[in-house]
Design a protein around this motif. Structure first.
Motif, PDB file in Angstrom:
ATOM      1  N   SER A  91      -3.438 -17.859  -9.433  1.00  0.00           N
ATOM      2  CA  SER A  91      -2.800 -17.441 -10.686  1.00  0.00           C
ATOM      3  C   SER A  91      -3.375 -16.110 -11.153  1.00  0.00           C
ATOM      4  O   SER A  91      -2.639 -15.222 -11.597  1.00  0.00           O
ATOM      5  N   PHE A  92      -4.697 -15.957 -11.043  1.00  0.00           N
ATOM      6  CA  PHE A  92      -5.332 -14.694 -11.434  1.00  0.00           C
ATOM      7  C   PHE A  92      -4.910 -13.550 -10.511  1.00  0.00           C
ATOM      8  O   PHE A  92      -4.721 -12.411 -10.960  1.00  0.00           O
ATOM      9  N   VAL A  93      -4.784 -13.834  -9.219  1.00  0.00           N
ATOM     10  CA  VAL A  93      -4.371 -12.785  -8.282  1.00  0.00           C
ATOM     11  C   VAL A  93      -2.943 -12.331  -8.573  1.00  0.00           C
ATOM     12  O   VAL A  93      -2.640 -11.129  -8.564  1.00  0.00           O
ATOM     13  N   MET A  94      -2.056 -13.282  -8.859  1.00  0.00           N
ATOM     14  CA  MET A  94      -0.664 -12.929  -9.146  1.00  0.00           C
ATOM     15  C   MET A  94      -0.547 -12.108 -10.422  1.00  0.00           C
ATOM     16  O   MET A  94       0.182 -11.108 -10.467  1.00  0.00           O
ATOM     17  N   ILE A  95      -1.272 -12.496 -11.464  1.00  0.00           N
ATOM     18  CA  ILE A  95      -1.244 -11.702 -12.697  1.00  0.00           C
ATOM     19  C   ILE A  95      -1.956 -10.374 -12.473  1.00  0.00           C
ATOM     20  O   ILE A  95      -1.603  -9.351 -13.058  1.00  0.00           O
ATOM     21  N   GLY A  96      -2.962 -10.388 -11.577  1.00  0.00           N
ATOM     22  CA  GLY A  96      -3.652  -9.151 -11.246  1.00  0.00           C
ATOM     23  C   GLY A  96      -2.733  -8.139 -10.584  1.00  0.00           C
ATOM     24  O   GLY A  96      -2.831  -6.935 -10.831  1.00  0.00           O
ATOM     25  N   LEU A  97      -1.823  -8.630  -9.741  1.00  0.00           N
ATOM     26  CA  LEU A  97      -0.860  -7.743  -9.095  1.00  0.00           C
ATOM     27  C   LEU A  97       0.036  -7.074 -10.125  1.00  0.00           C
ATOM     28  O   LEU A  97       0.280  -5.858 -10.076  1.00  0.00           O
ATOM     29  N   ILE A 145      -2.654  -7.413  -0.294  1.00  0.00           N
ATOM     30  CA  ILE A 145      -1.906  -6.347  -0.961  1.00  0.00           C
ATOM     31  C   ILE A 145      -2.451  -6.107  -2.363  1.00  0.00           C
ATOM     32  O   ILE A 145      -2.662  -4.961  -2.784  1.00  0.00           O
ATOM     33  N   THR A 146      -2.685  -7.188  -3.100  1.00  0.00           N
ATOM     34  CA  THR A 146      -3.220  -7.062  -4.459  1.00  0.00           C
ATOM     35  C   THR A 146      -4.604  -6.441  -4.440  1.00  0.00           C
ATOM     36  O   THR A 146      -4.907  -5.520  -5.213  1.00  0.00           O
ATOM     37  N   PHE A 147      -5.464  -6.908  -3.538  1.00  0.00           N
ATOM     38  CA  PHE A 147      -6.822  -6.377  -3.465  1.00  0.00           C
ATOM     39  C   PHE A 147      -6.824  -4.912  -3.026  1.00  0.00           C
ATOM     40  O   PHE A 147      -7.681  -4.139  -3.455  1.00  0.00           O
ATOM     41  N   ALA A 175     -13.107  -5.790  -2.873  1.00  0.00           N
ATOM     42  CA  ALA A 175     -11.667  -6.006  -2.681  1.00  0.00           C
ATOM     43  C   ALA A 175     -11.195  -5.342  -1.395  1.00  0.00           C
ATOM     44  O   ALA A 175     -10.355  -5.884  -0.665  1.00  0.00           O
ATOM     45  N   LEU A 176     -11.767  -4.179  -1.095  1.00  0.00           N
ATOM     46  CA  LEU A 176     -11.364  -3.434   0.100  1.00  0.00           C
ATOM     47  C   LEU A 176     -11.738  -4.174   1.378  1.00  0.00           C
ATOM     48  O   LEU A 176     -10.996  -4.136   2.367  1.00  0.00           O
ATOM     49  N   ILE A 177     -12.882  -4.856   1.387  1.00  0.00           N
ATOM     50  CA  ILE A 177     -13.294  -5.621   2.568  1.00  0.00           C
ATOM     51  C   ILE A 177     -12.249  -6.672   2.899  1.00  0.00           C
ATOM     52  O   ILE A 177     -11.854  -6.844   4.060  1.00  0.00           O
ATOM     53  N   PHE A 178     -11.775  -7.373   1.878  1.00  0.00           N
ATOM     54  CA  PHE A 178     -10.765  -8.400   2.089  1.00  0.00           C
ATOM     55  C   PHE A 178      -9.439  -7.777   2.508  1.00  0.00           C
ATOM     56  O   PHE A 178      -8.805  -8.212   3.478  1.00  0.00           O
ATOM     57  N   ALA A 179      -9.020  -6.734   1.784  1.00  0.00           N
ATOM     58  CA  ALA A 179      -7.716  -6.122   2.043  1.00  0.00           C
ATOM     59  C   ALA A 179      -7.632  -5.492   3.427  1.00  0.00           C
ATOM     60  O   ALA A 179      -6.639  -5.649   4.146  1.00  0.00           O
ATOM     61  N   SER A 180      -8.683  -4.792   3.837  1.00  0.00           N
ATOM     62  CA  SER A 180      -8.656  -4.071   5.115  1.00  0.00           C
ATOM     63  C   SER A 180      -8.751  -5.000   6.312  1.00  0.00           C
ATOM     64  O   SER A 180      -8.530  -4.574   7.442  1.00  0.00           O
ATOM     65  N   GLN A 182      -6.725  -7.320   6.823  1.00  0.00           N
ATOM     66  CA  GLN A 182      -5.335  -7.563   7.216  1.00  0.00           C
ATOM     67  C   GLN A 182      -4.845  -6.303   7.912  1.00  0.00           C
ATOM     68  O   GLN A 182      -4.871  -5.213   7.330  1.00  0.00           O
ATOM     69  N   GLU A 183      -4.393  -6.429   9.155  1.00  0.00           N
ATOM     70  CA  GLU A 183      -4.153  -5.262   9.998  1.00  0.00           C
ATOM     71  C   GLU A 183      -3.200  -4.236   9.372  1.00  0.00           C
ATOM     72  O   GLU A 183      -3.521  -3.041   9.280  1.00  0.00           O
ATOM     73  N   GLN A 184      -2.015  -4.696   8.944  1.00  0.00           N
ATOM     74  CA  GLN A 184      -1.023  -3.773   8.400  1.00  0.00           C
ATOM     75  C   GLN A 184      -1.509  -3.121   7.120  1.00  0.00           C
ATOM     76  O   GLN A 184      -1.339  -1.911   6.914  1.00  0.00           O
ATOM     77  N   VAL A 185      -2.128  -3.929   6.257  1.00  0.00           N
ATOM     78  CA  VAL A 185      -2.658  -3.387   5.007  1.00  0.00           C
ATOM     79  C   VAL A 185      -3.764  -2.386   5.295  1.00  0.00           C
ATOM     80  O   VAL A 185      -3.829  -1.310   4.682  1.00  0.00           O
ATOM     81  N   GLY A 186      -4.644  -2.721   6.241  1.00  0.00           N
ATOM     82  CA  GLY A 186      -5.737  -1.827   6.582  1.00  0.00           C
ATOM     83  C   GLY A 186      -5.264  -0.470   7.070  1.00  0.00           C
ATOM     84  O   GLY A 186      -5.828   0.570   6.701  1.00  0.00           O
ATOM     85  N   ILE A 187      -4.215  -0.457   7.880  1.00  0.00           N
ATOM     86  CA  ILE A 187      -3.674   0.810   8.383  1.00  0.00           C
ATOM     87  C   ILE A 187      -3.059   1.622   7.248  1.00  0.00           C
ATOM     88  O   ILE A 187      -3.258   2.846   7.162  1.00  0.00           O
ATOM     89  N   CYS A 188      -2.322   0.953   6.371  1.00  0.00           N
ATOM     90  CA  CYS A 188      -1.715   1.651   5.222  1.00  0.00           C
ATOM     91  C   CYS A 188      -2.789   2.223   4.304  1.00  0.00           C
ATOM     92  O   CYS A 188      -2.671   3.356   3.804  1.00  0.00           O
ATOM     93  N   VAL A 189      -3.854   1.453   4.086  1.00  0.00           N
ATOM     94  CA  VAL A 189      -4.966   1.917   3.258  1.00  0.00           C
ATOM     95  C   VAL A 189      -5.621   3.146   3.890  1.00  0.00           C
ATOM     96  O   VAL A 189      -5.915   4.131   3.205  1.00  0.00           O
ATOM     97  N   PHE A 190      -5.826   3.103   5.192  1.00  0.00           N
ATOM     98  CA  PHE A 190      -6.440   4.230   5.901  1.00  0.00           C
ATOM     99  C   PHE A 190      -5.606   5.503   5.717  1.00  0.00           C
ATOM    100  O   PHE A 190      -6.142   6.569   5.392  1.00  0.00           O
ATOM    101  N   ALA A 191      -4.302   5.394   5.915  1.00  0.00           N
ATOM    102  CA  ALA A 191      -3.427   6.559   5.805  1.00  0.00           C
ATOM    103  C   ALA A 191      -3.429   7.129   4.384  1.00  0.00           C
ATOM    104  O   ALA A 191      -3.513   8.352   4.183  1.00  0.00           O
TER     105      ALA A 191
END
Length: 271
Positions: A91-97, A145-147, A175-180, A182-191
């Motif tokens: 619930s906190f993550v969804m409201i965080g998004l 995605i949220t992180f 948050a970045l450790i968790f987000a990165s 995930q392969e697709q998210v990590g690549i998008c974050v890198f770019a």
């Protein structure tokens, strides 16, 4: 009376967020039990059989045979065993998004924009996101995605020439450790990091404080690239879509958007 007076002093923007959070909390608490991959894969593996109560051997097995998402799967394995805790945190993550999107794109705190964001977050049909496993799917997609959006907050502060808060900076790295992971998210974050850091350097800004984020992201991408499990999973999944290796990048993007759009708009009523 003091409580009533305090509630009256809350502006409408915050009231909408509070009401939405209460609705999310009720919605998540009403989810009856883990389903799909939550039970078939994670809960079953850690509660019995070869990996009973042996988390790290299980994660090592997954890394070598299926997925590089060791950080994410560590959380999922824990969460399926503590489902009520997951309901509250989700619930906190969804409201965080909703919150972080409005921080970035709704500076005037428009209630209309806030409502559009809320509708966008809740519009995804349950069968499309959660049926394969509430904890597994949120842990693999919604949470990264949220992180990732929260991880970019120091970059946002740097771009807008704000002072970077040390507490939010540390939280952004976690948050970045968790987000990165995930392969697709990590690549998008890198770019996106490359683009922002490059822009700041060209404009004469000091970027040393952002470099730890970039290093963390690169390290997690190396975990992804070096994982034998990702190669195993790719070969298995390729049998379900034999033509995938022969089609071009634009066609792959088109297939991704068209399949998602079909679920969202053509089959929206089939909950």
């Amino acid at each position: 009376m003091r409580i009533v007076d305090r509630l009256r002093r809350i502006d409408n923007y915050k009231k909408v967020i509070i009401i939405f959070f209460i609705g999310l909390l009720i919605y998540n608490l009403l989810i009856p039990k883990p389903v799909g991959d939550d039970t078939k894969m994670f809960l079953k593996a850690i509660s019995g059989g070869e990996f009973k109560n042996r988390l790290f051997p299980y994660l090592a097995y997954r890394y070598n045979n299926w997925s590089s998402r060791v950080v994410i799967e560590m959380w999922i394995t824990f969460a399926v065993q503590h489902f009520v805790l997951w309901k509250i945190l989700n619930s906190f993550v969804m409201i965080g998004l909703v919150y972080i999107l409005n921080v970035y794109f709704n500076k005037k705190r428009s209630i209309n924009v806030l409502l559009i964001t809320i509708v966008s977050v809740i519009a995804m049909p349950n069968r499309f996101v959660f049926e394969p496993g509430w904890v597994a799917d949120t842990g693999n997609y919604l949470w990264p995605i949220t992180f990732a959006l929260f991880a970019f907050f120091p970059f946002y502060q740097k771009l807008t020439k704000q002072k970077i808060n040390p507490y939010s900076y540390v939280l952004s790295l976690l948050a970045l450790i968790f987000a990165s992971n995930q392969e697709q998210v990590g690549i998008c974050v890198f770019a996106l990091m490359i683009l922002i850091i490059g822009y700041l350097v060209v404009n004469g800004e000091k970027v040393w404080i952002l470099m730890p984020s970039w290093i963390i992201n690169i390290c997690l991408l190396l975990v992804t690239v070096l994982s034998p499990g990702n190669k195993v999973r790719y070969n298995i999944e390729l049998h379900r879509f034999p033509e995938y290796g022969q089609i071009g990048l634009l066609k792959k993007l088109e297939v991704g958007f068209s399949s998602s759009g079909s679920e969202l708009f053509l089959n929206f009523g089939r909950l």
